[in-house]
Design a protein around this motif. Structure first.
Motif, PDB file in Angstrom:
ATOM      1  N   GLU A  84      -5.004   7.364 -18.828  1.00 40.37           N
ATOM      2  CA  GLU A  84      -4.546   6.819 -17.323  1.00 40.37           C
ATOM      3  C   GLU A  84      -2.888   7.112 -17.113  1.00 40.37           C
ATOM      4  O   GLU A  84      -2.191   7.098 -18.112  1.00 40.37           O
ATOM      5  CB  GLU A  84      -4.737   5.249 -17.398  1.00 40.37           C
ATOM      6  CG  GLU A  84      -6.052   4.804 -17.503  1.00 40.37           C
ATOM      7  CD  GLU A  84      -6.129   3.222 -17.487  1.00 40.37           C
ATOM      8  OE1 GLU A  84      -5.016   2.582 -17.437  1.00 40.37           O
ATOM      9  OE2 GLU A  84      -7.383   2.641 -17.797  1.00 40.37           O
ATOM     10  N   SER A 135       2.719   5.014 -11.717  1.00 32.22           N
ATOM     11  CA  SER A 135       1.896   4.540 -10.498  1.00 32.22           C
ATOM     12  C   SER A 135       2.489   4.962  -9.455  1.00 32.22           C
ATOM     13  O   SER A 135       3.537   4.920  -9.094  1.00 32.22           O
ATOM     14  CB  SER A 135       1.525   2.917 -10.464  1.00 32.22           C
ATOM     15  OG  SER A 135       2.622   2.130 -10.456  1.00 32.22           O
ATOM     16  N   THR A 193      -8.377   6.827  -8.721  1.00 35.32           N
ATOM     17  CA  THR A 193      -6.860   6.179  -8.725  1.00 35.32           C
ATOM     18  C   THR A 193      -7.438   4.554  -8.661  1.00 35.32           C
ATOM     19  O   THR A 193      -8.362   4.296  -8.013  1.00 35.32           O
ATOM     20  CB  THR A 193      -5.720   6.458  -7.667  1.00 35.32           C
ATOM     21  OG1 THR A 193      -6.436   5.805  -6.413  1.00 35.32           O
ATOM     22  CG2 THR A 193      -5.636   7.686  -7.587  1.00 35.32           C
ATOM     23  N   THR A 250      -5.819   0.126  -8.700  1.00 29.02           N
ATOM     24  CA  THR A 250      -4.449  -0.832  -8.855  1.00 29.02           C
ATOM     25  C   THR A 250      -3.939  -0.786 -10.370  1.00 29.02           C
ATOM     26  O   THR A 250      -4.689  -0.781 -11.234  1.00 29.02           O
ATOM     27  CB  THR A 250      -5.199  -2.307  -8.566  1.00 29.02           C
ATOM     28  OG1 THR A 250      -3.914  -3.207  -8.867  1.00 29.02           O
ATOM     29  CG2 THR A 250      -6.195  -2.728  -9.409  1.00 29.02           C
ATOM     30  N   ASN A 251      -2.604  -0.896 -10.505  1.00 30.59           N
ATOM     31  CA  ASN A 251      -1.962  -1.010 -11.696  1.00 30.59           C
ATOM     32  C   ASN A 251      -2.145  -2.439 -12.487  1.00 30.59           C
ATOM     33  O   ASN A 251      -1.819  -2.493 -13.573  1.00 30.59           O
ATOM     34  CB  ASN A 251      -0.402  -0.289 -11.632  1.00 30.59           C
ATOM     35  CG  ASN A 251       0.267  -1.169 -10.520  1.00 30.59           C
ATOM     36  OD1 ASN A 251      -0.226  -2.212  -9.942  1.00 30.59           O
ATOM     37  ND2 ASN A 251       1.452  -0.655 -10.451  1.00 30.59           N
ATOM     38  N   ASN A 252      -2.564  -3.129 -11.701  1.00 33.98           N
ATOM     39  CA  ASN A 252      -3.023  -4.587 -12.372  1.00 33.98           C
ATOM     40  C   ASN A 252      -4.343  -4.637 -12.527  1.00 33.98           C
ATOM     41  O   ASN A 252      -5.320  -5.346 -11.646  1.00 33.98           O
ATOM     42  CB  ASN A 252      -2.529  -5.670 -11.313  1.00 33.98           C
ATOM     43  CG  ASN A 252      -2.345  -6.962 -12.149  1.00 33.98           C
ATOM     44  OD1 ASN A 252      -2.798  -7.151 -13.124  1.00 33.98           O
ATOM     45  ND2 ASN A 252      -1.614  -7.828 -11.328  1.00 33.98           N
ATOM     46  N   GLN A 253      -4.921  -3.884 -13.227  1.00 28.52           N
ATOM     47  CA  GLN A 253      -6.436  -3.696 -13.636  1.00 28.52           C
ATOM     48  C   GLN A 253      -7.385  -5.114 -13.793  1.00 28.52           C
ATOM     49  O   GLN A 253      -8.455  -5.144 -13.356  1.00 28.52           O
ATOM     50  CB  GLN A 253      -6.904  -2.764 -14.630  1.00 28.52           C
ATOM     51  CG  GLN A 253      -6.557  -1.290 -13.851  1.00 28.52           C
ATOM     52  CD  GLN A 253      -7.084  -0.175 -15.013  1.00 28.52           C
ATOM     53  OE1 GLN A 253      -8.106  -0.396 -15.518  1.00 28.52           O
ATOM     54  NE2 GLN A 253      -6.353   0.699 -15.156  1.00 28.52           N
ATOM     55  N   ASN A 307       0.173  -0.302  -5.778  1.00 25.17           N
ATOM     56  CA  ASN A 307       0.572   0.907  -6.422  1.00 25.17           C
ATOM     57  C   ASN A 307      -0.750   1.302  -7.324  1.00 25.17           C
ATOM     58  O   ASN A 307      -1.320   0.324  -7.999  1.00 25.17           O
ATOM     59  CB  ASN A 307       1.640   0.667  -7.300  1.00 25.17           C
ATOM     60  CG  ASN A 307       2.782   0.353  -6.552  1.00 25.17           C
ATOM     61  OD1 ASN A 307       2.989   0.571  -5.256  1.00 25.17           O
ATOM     62  ND2 ASN A 307       3.834  -0.203  -7.282  1.00 25.17           N
ATOM     63  N   HIS A 308      -1.132   2.455  -7.490  1.00 25.54           N
ATOM     64  CA  HIS A 308      -2.351   3.000  -8.213  1.00 25.54           C
ATOM     65  C   HIS A 308      -2.046   3.900  -9.333  1.00 25.54           C
ATOM     66  O   HIS A 308      -1.021   4.862  -9.168  1.00 25.54           O
ATOM     67  CB  HIS A 308      -3.174   3.662  -7.275  1.00 25.54           C
ATOM     68  CG  HIS A 308      -4.020   2.688  -6.499  1.00 25.54           C
ATOM     69  ND1 HIS A 308      -5.241   3.146  -5.911  1.00 25.54           N
ATOM     70  CD2 HIS A 308      -4.146   1.269  -6.151  1.00 25.54           C
ATOM     71  CE1 HIS A 308      -5.897   2.091  -5.283  1.00 25.54           C
ATOM     72  NE2 HIS A 308      -5.116   1.215  -5.445  1.00 25.54           N
ATOM     73  N   ASN A 309      -2.560   3.903 -10.460  1.00 23.65           N
ATOM     74  CA  ASN A 309      -2.600   4.789 -11.514  1.00 23.65           C
ATOM     75  C   ASN A 309      -3.639   6.017 -11.394  1.00 23.65           C
ATOM     76  O   ASN A 309      -4.642   5.510 -10.910  1.00 23.65           O
ATOM     77  CB  ASN A 309      -2.824   4.196 -12.840  1.00 23.65           C
ATOM     78  CG  ASN A 309      -1.450   3.042 -13.180  1.00 23.65           C
ATOM     79  OD1 ASN A 309      -1.688   1.864 -12.974  1.00 23.65           O
ATOM     80  ND2 ASN A 309      -0.530   3.716 -13.771  1.00 23.65           N
TER      81      ASN A 309
END
Length: 361
Positions: free
Chosen positions: A93, A97, A122, A124-127, A266-268
């Motif tokens: 990952e 992000s 990709t 959410t960075n808050n999975q 924001n996405h990773n």
């Protein structure tokens, strides 16, 4: 009488401020992955229920599940004959992000085979709050089951694909993560090619995919393109300092979804290879795989050599953001503090000043 045409000219000039200038933000090749990605360790129970055990960076290197050859970066599944507790694999990952962005990925080889579920995506960075924040699957297939790539989007709320302009075929229009047997909305990126499986693309030298996420004013939302290696537009084949997706032709997948842009954060960026699980495992019997390997779990546990083609070779990953602003919230809509980006303000003031001066000429 001058004010009406002047107002129109100002509006026309200001509209150009909204155009996105996609500039290179990250170029990742070879050894860069060890610095710019996290190697996730542990089982895949929380996501796909796959029969894999992801390896941290040190064990992945020790088990030869990852390697670098020049600019090429390889990730593979373990091929030891028997692995009864889950087969060692890779999930990485990005540490950065991104918000609105264009992502280009070039691969010489994409994982293939029965039980194999590869994905480039990709999320959410808050999975832990998923599906809040959204997920975008750019490259995905299972069991070599589909003769084309699948693109999909998963959201926490109801939102549908509307009037897509694409060469692919919309399979599901509803993007709610729980819809369509938890498939979200999906597009078969088959285009005019009757067979564009990963095996076909690997034989042609690989694949290049691109995803544009543009929720700015006038943006077209989420679009995806796919090319066999060597067939890309020039600025995709040899990525430089900027790109213009509007010059790439009709996309293979056009999700749009600008009406629910507030559902994406924001996405990773993620690469992984899982095995069996909630999709590949359940769909296993719909393929010819059982005639070769008895069952999905048996294949994973006892037939390691059947995963010899379950590997990624990534030649390059390129991320473009508005004006090349570094990740973590680089957005075409607003800066991190909620204000209008300074470059947009400066251009706006310049245009207004020029218009005012024109009044007195």
């Amino acid at each position: 009488m001058k004010w009406l045409p002047l107002s129109l000219s100002v509006l026309t000039a200001l509209s150009s401020v909204q155009a996105v200038n996609w500039q290179i933000s990250d170029k990742i090749q070879g050894q860069d992955y060890y610095e710019k990605f996290n190697f996730i360790s542990g089982t895949d129970a929380n996501m796909t229920q796959g029969l894999v055990v992801y390896q941290g960076i040190d064990s992945a290197k020790n088990l030869n599940l990852t390697s670098v050859d020049g600019n090429k970066f390889t990730m593979r599944v373990d091929t030891t004959k028997e692995q009864h507790e889950g087969r060692p694999s890779i999930r990485i990952e990005s540490k950065t992000s991104y918000n609105d962005s264009v992502i280009i990925m070039q691969a010489s080889h994409v994982p293939t085979g029965c039980a194999v579920w590869p994905a480039f995506w990709t999320v959410t960075n808050n999975q832990p709050l998923w599906p809040k924040g959204g997920e975008i699957d750019i490259l995905e297939n299972v069991n070599d089951q589909f003769p084309y790539n699948l693109g999909s989007v998963h959201l926490n709320t109801s939102c549908s694909i509307q009037n897509p302009q694409q060469t692919g075929t919309t399979v599901f229009t509803q993007c709610n993560a729980l819809a369509n047997q938890q498939s979200g909305c999906r597009v078969a990126m088959n285009g005019t090619n009757p067979s564009w499986s990963y095996a076909d693309l690997n034989q042609k030298g690989g694949v290049t995919v691109a995803m544009e996420r543009d929720f700015s004013d006038g943006g077209k939302g989420i679009r995806m393109w796919l090319w066999a290696k060597g067939e890309e537009p020039s600025d995709v084949k040899s990525p430089g300092k900027d790109v213009n997706p509007d010059q790439w032709g009709v996309p293979n997948a056009d999700f749009g979804l600008t009406q629910c842009s507030d559902q994406f954060n924001n996405h990773n960026i993620i690469f992984d290879i899982t095995l069996c699980g909630s999709w590949a495992g359940n769909a296993y019997t719909e393929t010819t795989c059982p005639s070769q390997f008895k069952s999905c779990s048996y294949q994973v546990g006892f037939l390691g050599d059947s995963f010899k083609d379950a590997y990624w070779v990534v030649d390059g990953l390129y991320v473009y953001t508005p004006n090349g602003v570094a990740g973590v919230g680089a957005s075409t809509k607003q800066a991190n503090d909620g204000s209008i980006p300074r470059h947009a303000l400066a251009l706006t003031y310049t245009l207004i000043f020029a218009a005012i001066v024109a009044c007195f000429l």
